[in-house]
Motif scaffolding. Sequence first.
Motif, PDB file in Angstrom:
ATOM      1  N   ILE A  95      12.497  17.806 -16.749  1.00 55.91           N
ATOM      2  CA  ILE A  95      12.379  16.411 -16.307  1.00 55.91           C
ATOM      3  C   ILE A  95      12.796  15.451 -17.414  1.00 55.91           C
ATOM      4  CG2 ILE A  95       9.929  16.124 -16.969  1.00 55.91           C
ATOM      5  CD1 ILE A  95      11.470  14.756 -13.734  1.00 55.91           C
ATOM      6  N   SER A  96      12.558  15.807 -18.669  1.00 57.75           N
ATOM      7  CA  SER A  96      12.962  14.946 -19.784  1.00 57.75           C
ATOM      8  C   SER A  96      14.474  14.889 -19.909  1.00 57.75           C
ATOM      9  CB  SER A  96      12.342  15.455 -21.093  1.00 57.75           C
ATOM     10  OG  SER A  96      10.928  15.428 -21.024  1.00 57.75           O
ATOM     11  N   ASP A  97      15.107  16.036 -19.764  1.00 56.34           N
ATOM     12  CA  ASP A  97      16.572  16.082 -19.819  1.00 56.34           C
ATOM     13  C   ASP A  97      17.182  15.295 -18.671  1.00 56.34           C
ATOM     14  OD1 ASP A  97      19.058  16.981 -20.908  1.00 56.34           O
ATOM     15  OD2 ASP A  97      19.165  18.483 -19.314  1.00 56.34           O
ATOM     16  N   LEU A  98      16.576  15.420 -17.497  1.00 53.33           N
ATOM     17  CA  LEU A  98      17.044  14.669 -16.331  1.00 53.33           C
ATOM     18  C   LEU A  98      16.983  13.173 -16.586  1.00 53.33           C
ATOM     19  CD1 LEU A  98      17.656  14.245 -13.240  1.00 53.33           C
ATOM     20  CD2 LEU A  98      15.181  14.386 -12.903  1.00 53.33           C
ATOM     21  N   TYR A  99      15.836  12.695 -17.096  1.00 49.44           N
ATOM     22  CA  TYR A  99      15.652  11.257 -17.231  1.00 49.44           C
ATOM     23  C   TYR A  99      16.469  10.668 -18.377  1.00 49.44           C
ATOM     24  CZ  TYR A  99      13.511   6.689 -17.389  1.00 49.44           C
ATOM     25  OH  TYR A  99      13.324   5.331 -17.370  1.00 49.44           O
ATOM     26  N   THR A 100      16.551  11.369 -19.502  1.00 52.62           N
ATOM     27  CA  THR A 100      17.313  10.832 -20.635  1.00 52.62           C
ATOM     28  C   THR A 100      18.810  10.824 -20.337  1.00 52.62           C
ATOM     29  OG1 THR A 100      17.294  13.034 -21.647  1.00 52.62           O
ATOM     30  CG2 THR A 100      15.626  11.466 -22.386  1.00 52.62           C
ATOM     31  N   THR A 101      19.254  11.762 -19.510  1.00 53.00           N
ATOM     32  CA  THR A 101      20.675  11.820 -19.138  1.00 53.00           C
ATOM     33  C   THR A 101      21.014  10.772 -18.091  1.00 53.00           C
ATOM     34  OG1 THR A 101      20.669  14.195 -19.560  1.00 53.00           O
ATOM     35  CG2 THR A 101      22.522  13.322 -18.307  1.00 53.00           C
ATOM     36  N   ASN A 102      20.101  10.588 -17.141  1.00 54.23           N
ATOM     37  CA  ASN A 102      20.353   9.644 -16.041  1.00 54.23           C
ATOM     38  C   ASN A 102      19.090   8.829 -15.757  1.00 54.23           C
ATOM     39  OD1 ASN A 102      23.137  10.487 -14.832  1.00 54.23           O
ATOM     40  ND2 ASN A 102      22.033  12.418 -15.116  1.00 54.23           N
ATOM     41  N   PRO A 103      18.758   7.878 -16.646  1.00 52.04           N
ATOM     42  CA  PRO A 103      17.562   7.063 -16.399  1.00 52.04           C
ATOM     43  C   PRO A 103      17.691   6.299 -15.089  1.00 52.04           C
ATOM     44  CG  PRO A 103      18.898   6.139 -18.170  1.00 52.04           C
ATOM     45  CD  PRO A 103      19.481   7.471 -17.865  1.00 52.04           C
ATOM     46  N   SER A 104      16.610   6.248 -14.355  1.00 52.50           N
ATOM     47  CA  SER A 104      16.620   5.617 -13.032  1.00 52.50           C
ATOM     48  C   SER A 104      15.442   4.670 -12.912  1.00 52.50           C
ATOM     49  CB  SER A 104      16.538   6.703 -11.957  1.00 52.50           C
ATOM     50  OG  SER A 104      16.296   6.142 -10.682  1.00 52.50           O
ATOM     51  N   PRO A 105      15.599   3.556 -12.200  1.00 49.19           N
ATOM     52  CA  PRO A 105      14.472   2.633 -12.022  1.00 49.19           C
ATOM     53  C   PRO A 105      13.369   3.214 -11.137  1.00 49.19           C
ATOM     54  CG  PRO A 105      16.364   1.916 -10.723  1.00 49.19           C
ATOM     55  CD  PRO A 105      16.838   3.033 -11.588  1.00 49.19           C
ATOM     56  N   CYS A 106      13.707   4.242 -10.356  1.00 49.35           N
ATOM     57  CA  CYS A 106      12.703   4.900  -9.510  1.00 49.35           C
ATOM     58  C   CYS A 106      12.941   6.400  -9.559  1.00 49.35           C
ATOM     59  CB  CYS A 106      12.793   4.394  -8.071  1.00 49.35           C
ATOM     60  SG  CYS A 106      11.560   5.152  -6.972  1.00 49.35           S
ATOM     61  N   LEU A 107      11.940   7.129 -10.002  1.00 45.16           N
ATOM     62  CA  LEU A 107      12.038   8.579 -10.116  1.00 45.16           C
ATOM     63  C   LEU A 107      11.306   9.203  -8.925  1.00 45.16           C
ATOM     64  CD1 LEU A 107      13.168  10.698 -12.124  1.00 45.16           C
ATOM     65  CD2 LEU A 107      10.876  10.789 -13.124  1.00 45.16           C
ATOM     66  N   ARG A 108      12.046   9.959  -8.138  1.00 45.86           N
ATOM     67  CA  ARG A 108      11.478  10.576  -6.936  1.00 45.86           C
ATOM     68  C   ARG A 108      11.245  12.064  -7.197  1.00 45.86           C
ATOM     69  NH1 ARG A 108      15.196   6.753  -5.283  1.00 45.86           N
ATOM     70  NH2 ARG A 108      14.289   5.122  -3.944  1.00 45.86           N
ATOM     71  N   VAL A 109       9.988  12.461  -7.097  1.00 38.73           N
ATOM     72  CA  VAL A 109       9.561  13.821  -7.439  1.00 38.73           C
ATOM     73  C   VAL A 109       8.869  14.445  -6.230  1.00 38.73           C
ATOM     74  CG1 VAL A 109       8.101  15.205  -8.963  1.00 38.73           C
ATOM     75  CG2 VAL A 109       9.242  13.154  -9.852  1.00 38.73           C
ATOM     76  N   ALA A 110       9.189  15.703  -5.954  1.00 39.24           N
ATOM     77  CA  ALA A 110       8.541  16.425  -4.860  1.00 39.24           C
ATOM     78  C   ALA A 110       7.905  17.698  -5.394  1.00 39.24           C
ATOM     79  CB  ALA A 110       9.554  16.762  -3.769  1.00 39.24           C
ATOM     80  N   ASP A 111       6.664  17.944  -4.976  1.00 37.75           N
ATOM     81  CA  ASP A 111       5.967  19.188  -5.319  1.00 37.75           C
ATOM     82  C   ASP A 111       5.763  19.961  -4.018  1.00 37.75           C
ATOM     83  OD1 ASP A 111       4.715  21.104  -6.801  1.00 37.75           O
ATOM     84  OD2 ASP A 111       2.794  20.078  -6.904  1.00 37.75           O
ATOM     85  N   LEU A 112       6.417  21.108  -3.911  1.00 35.20           N
ATOM     86  CA  LEU A 112       6.432  21.874  -2.666  1.00 35.20           C
ATOM     87  C   LEU A 112       5.417  23.011  -2.728  1.00 35.20           C
ATOM     88  CD1 LEU A 112      10.309  22.072  -2.144  1.00 35.20           C
ATOM     89  CD2 LEU A 112       8.718  20.213  -1.612  1.00 35.20           C
ATOM     90  N   GLY A 113       4.514  23.032  -1.755  1.00 33.11           N
ATOM     91  CA  GLY A 113       3.418  23.988  -1.785  1.00 33.11           C
ATOM     92  C   GLY A 113       2.302  23.493  -2.671  1.00 33.11           C
ATOM     93  N   CYS A 114       1.945  22.227  -2.510  1.00 28.05           N
ATOM     94  CA  CYS A 114       1.001  21.562  -3.434  1.00 28.05           C
ATOM     95  C   CYS A 114      -0.425  22.047  -3.280  1.00 28.05           C
ATOM     96  CB  CYS A 114       1.055  20.053  -3.228  1.00 28.05           C
ATOM     97  SG  CYS A 114       0.462  19.519  -1.587  1.00 28.05           S
ATOM     98  N   SER A 115      -0.794  22.577  -2.114  1.00 27.56           N
ATOM     99  CA  SER A 115      -2.165  22.982  -1.797  1.00 27.56           C
ATOM    100  C   SER A 115      -3.100  21.790  -1.995  1.00 27.56           C
ATOM    101  CB  SER A 115      -2.594  24.188  -2.635  1.00 27.56           C
ATOM    102  OG  SER A 115      -3.797  24.728  -2.126  1.00 27.56           O
TER     103      SER A 115
END
Length: 364
Positions: free
Chosen positions: A40-60
């Motif tokens: 997630i750090s590599d994702l954000y530093t490479t492509n900073p975005s004003p809104c970060l959309r995150v999904a957790d699949l099988g969250c229980s």
Amino acid sequence: MEIVQVLHMNGGSGDTSYATNSILQKQVITKAKPVVIGSISDLYTTNPSPCLRVADLGCSSGPNTLLVITEIIEAIDEICHQLNHNTPEFQVFLNDLPSNDFNAIFKTLPAFYEQLRKEKGEKFGPCSIMGIPGSFYERLFPTATIDFLHSSYSLQWLSQVPPMVEINKGNIYLARMSPPSVLQAYTDQFRKDFSLFLRLRSNEITPTGRMVLTLLGKKSEGPFGKECYFWELLSKSLNDLVSEGLIEEAKVDSFNLPFYMPSRKEVEAIVCGEGSFYLDGLEIFDINWDGSDDDDNKKFKFDRFISGQKVAKLIRAVTEPLIAYHFGDAVIDVLFNRYMEYVSDHLSKEEGKFVNFVISLKRK
């Protein structure tokens, strides 16, 4: 058996609930944290975005549900402080099957939001969390909308019990006595399901998106590794109940788990063959069946009975809805008491270890 309706963890907060018996899953999330934070750090530093959309699949549901989200928010907040950036908004999607205890999750959100405000201040980017009920073997999100996808301890669960041409007699999962056709049915079903999962997520993830998946696996490339032995002990417990006249033999013969533990080569081959993602990394670590730490076991006297009880409660919290649906509620207590005895006996002779794969993927 309709998997979508009956595959869920025990809800609530009682003694046999998943919320009370998920310390192992917490340990797994903690051990996988460096991979998640790195991705997630590599994702954000490479492509900073004003809104970060995150999904957790099988969250229980339970104390682990918001753990990964908290780790991600902390990591992004730290990066923004280092870069002197405003923190982005966070849009979080918690997915599980409709039978999941989403109400328990929603009840924790006001306190979660309040804690964020106290720790991060009023200027911290807004965070909104919503539940997305549905199978991750179907489309869940609009095209190219999710920046980061995470899943922990969910993808070993299949979309269905593999269709079999022979009876897996006396077994509820793969065992050395299972016919070759049963092994083939399981491997084919996992290949089909995991390939479908990757294809669906490739449509939903953004072009620069990342994905981190943690699932149970096996180190051996052979069909029957000792990693699966905890299921053999549950099969043995069910067969004892048959011998005692508490359940019918045909009931055991017709019950198979919608579950599969792949090898590393299987995972790599499927990712490569499906072709939507680069395999950025695949790490493997062991963890004790009862979620205990090896250092603690050395420091304190190991008690196989306490460990057996922990393992039995863990497996019960995960499988009780499936087992009760097939065999009825009346046998549950005696079944897991017997299972606890077998697990305790096994742990008095050798270690019980779960093998975990942490897979880091980049969208092609």
